[in-house]
Design an enzyme around this catalytic site. Structure first.
Site, short mmCIF file in Angstrom:
data_model
loop_
_atom_site.label_atom_id
_atom_site.label_comp_id
_atom_site.label_asym_id
_atom_site.label_seq_id
_atom_site.Cartn_x
_atom_site.Cartn_y
_atom_site.Cartn_z
N LYS A 184 -19.99 -49.91 22.80
CA LYS A 184 -18.95 -50.95 22.93
C LYS A 184 -17.59 -50.28 23.14
O LYS A 184 -16.78 -50.72 23.95
CB LYS A 184 -18.95 -51.83 21.67
CG LYS A 184 -18.07 -53.07 21.76
CD LYS A 184 -16.63 -52.86 21.37
CE LYS A 184 -15.83 -54.15 21.42
NZ LYS A 184 -14.40 -53.94 21.15
N GLU A 232 -7.31 -56.08 24.05
CA GLU A 232 -7.49 -55.39 22.77
C GLU A 232 -6.43 -54.30 22.58
O GLU A 232 -6.33 -53.37 23.39
CB GLU A 232 -8.90 -54.76 22.70
CG GLU A 232 -9.17 -54.12 21.35
CD GLU A 232 -10.63 -53.73 21.12
OE1 GLU A 232 -11.52 -54.36 21.71
OE2 GLU A 232 -10.86 -52.79 20.34
N ASP A 249 -16.91 -56.94 38.97
CA ASP A 249 -17.72 -57.81 38.13
C ASP A 249 -18.04 -57.09 36.81
O ASP A 249 -18.91 -56.21 36.75
CB ASP A 249 -19.01 -58.14 38.92
CG ASP A 249 -19.91 -59.11 38.20
OD1 ASP A 249 -19.81 -59.26 36.97
OD2 ASP A 249 -20.77 -59.72 38.87
N HIS A 266 -4.85 -49.39 13.91
CA HIS A 266 -4.88 -50.84 14.08
C HIS A 266 -3.81 -51.51 13.22
O HIS A 266 -3.16 -52.45 13.63
CB HIS A 266 -6.25 -51.39 13.67
CG HIS A 266 -7.24 -51.33 14.79
ND1 HIS A 266 -7.19 -52.17 15.85
CD2 HIS A 266 -8.29 -50.52 15.02
CE1 HIS A 266 -8.17 -51.89 16.71
NE2 HIS A 266 -8.85 -50.88 16.22
C1 MEV Z 1 -13.59 -51.03 18.66
O1 MEV Z 1 -13.26 -51.95 19.68
C2 MEV Z 1 -14.41 -49.88 19.20
C3 MEV Z 1 -14.97 -48.91 18.16
O2 MEV Z 1 -15.66 -49.65 17.15
C4 MEV Z 1 -15.90 -47.99 18.87
C5 MEV Z 1 -16.73 -47.07 17.97
O3 MEV Z 1 -17.01 -47.45 16.82
O4 MEV Z 1 -17.11 -45.99 18.46
C6 MEV Z 1 -13.87 -48.16 17.47
#
Ligand code: MEV
Length: 421
Positions: A260, A82, A276, A374
């Site tokens: 995430k 990513e 892992d 991005h």
């Molecule tokens: C993207 O991979 C991760 C984010 O969505 C995390 C977040 O929203 O805190 C930018």
């Protein structure tokens, strides 16, 4: 090592970056070549790692810069597909660097193994009998792993849980095993399987499942860092970051994405060290739900100086011996780059990256939003696809962003204009 805070590290050539990291860590030519892909990862090794092998899948490794963990500067290898993840961690770490970086603590390296016992006619009585025979049970477990015991690890204690399920009260024995520098799944599973006949004898029940749990709540790692409000963009941004955290902590929909982002950092280091990733992810998400609601893995507050204080706490079942950590040459090189001497030390670094990654995501979300970063990367990828030469990429990206036009056709046109005059 020399400082991890190298100005403009990301602007260096690939070769210079590799040289800085590999020379600083005294990687051998062989280690350097396998890391950079000069030496192809042997298919015979791939074939011995998993089944039905037909090829390999490469993921880039970058190093996060600007990290100081427990007073030590460290370059942190991160394996991820990513874009932005490595840059984001490095940027946030820079905001913490001058205020001391990251400080970690651990609850130790105890893993739990579960032994499920069915059809116990007197679950409470059986529970009592298990405790009466605790010493024999633990000794029986420890016979299975004398090496671990010699290192000071092994089965240390047990718990008995009575779990009410739809049809019966199951008796579940938890073996608490100190797995030291190993992730521990093999050691724990072997003990759980080996001790089961004794558990059946004591309880009068029937043992079925014997397996480690990934909710490694006796192997927690914590990291804390203070991030400069000024470096983050000022008091308003800091206030917004705290309310972004409050949002995540109160709303599982937001918490899933918030965590995430944390795992973007954590999984990258877990993967780079051959650990892992699924075990760590399962543990993290289960731990985030421990109060009955899925919540934030991090906390964010403002201190009396107006700076942002972050902390993270989660299970971190990672090892530095056994499995791919020792067989995968890139994983070995990653551990060497970080100068890791214990699993706890590695866990602390990983948690610090998770915290920094979260700081970076929240900062971007609370200020300009994440799309501009991005988009810049997206434009860069398109420029490369359009045949832009290295020295022209920045200019082409700048023009595309200025025009707010990131269609491939337009970038192709811009590339032609810049390169053909
Ligand atoms: C993207 O991979 C991760 C984010 O969505 C995390 C977040 O929203 O805190 C930018």
């Amino acid at each position: 090592m020399s400082s991890s805070r190298i100005k403009g590290f990301y602007q260096l050539s690939l070769e210079d970056r590799v040289n800085i990291v590999t020379q600083d860590k005294e990687l051998t030519a062989e280690e350097k070549n396998i890391l950079t892909g000069e030496t192809i990862f042997p298919m015979s090794l791939a074939d011995s790692m998993v089944e039905n092998v037909i090829g390999q899948f490469s993921i880039p490794i970058g190093v996060a810069a600007n990290f100081k963990v427990n007073g030590n500067d460290v370059f942190i290898p991160m394996a991820t597909e990513e874009p932005s993840v490595i840059a984001a961690a490095s940027n946030a770490a820079r905001a913490a660097y001058d205020l001391g970086g990251f400080y970690t603590s651990s609850t130790g390296t105890i893993m739990r193994g579960q032994i499920q016992v069915l059809e116990v006619s007197d679950p409470h009585g059986a529970k009592a009998r298990i405790f009466e025979n605790k010493d024999e049970i633990l000794a029986n477990c420890n016979l299975k792993d004398p090496t671990l015991v010699k290192l000071g690890g092994g089965a240390k204690d047990l718990e008995v849980h009575l779990i009410n399920t739809v049809r019966e009260t199951m008796l579940v024995v938890h073996l608490l095993v100190d797995t030291k520098d190993a992730m521990g799944a093999n050691a724990v599973n072997t003990m759980a399987e080996g001790v089961s006949p004794l558990i059946e004898k004591i309880t009068g029940g029937r043992v079925v499942l014997r397996i480690i749990t990934n909710l490694a709540d006796k192997r927690l790692i914590r990291s804390r860092g203070v991030f400069s409000a000024q470096a983050l963009g000022g008091p308003e941004v800091v206030k917004n970051i705290v309310s972004a955290y409050e949002f995540a902590d109160a709303d599982p929909y937001r918490a899933a994405t918030h965590n995430k982002g944390v795992m973007n950092g954590i999984t990258s280091v877990v993967l780079a060290t051959g650990n892992d990733t699924r075990a760590v992810e399962a543990g993290a998400h289960a731990y985030a739900s421990r109060t009955g609601r899925y919540r934030s893995l991090t906390t964010w507050e403002i201190n009396e100086d107006g700076n942002l204080v972050g902390s993270i706490e989660l299970p971190m079942a990672v090892g530095i011996i056994g499995g791919a950590t020792k067989t995968h040459p890139v994983a070995k090189a990653s551990l060497k780059i970080m100068n890791i001497t214990s699993a706890v030390e590695l866990a602390g670094i990983i948690a610090s990256v998770g915290l920094a990654e979260n700081a970076a995501s929240l900062r971007a979300l609370a200020a300009e939003g994440i799309q501009s970063g991005h988009m810049r990367l997206h434009a860069k990828n398109l420029a490369v696809m359009a045949g832009a030469k290295k020295e022209n990429i920045d200019l082409i990206v700048q023009k595309a962003i200025h025009e707010k036009d990131l269609r491939y056709d337009r970038i192709l046109q811009l590339t032609k204009e810049v390169q053909e005059g």
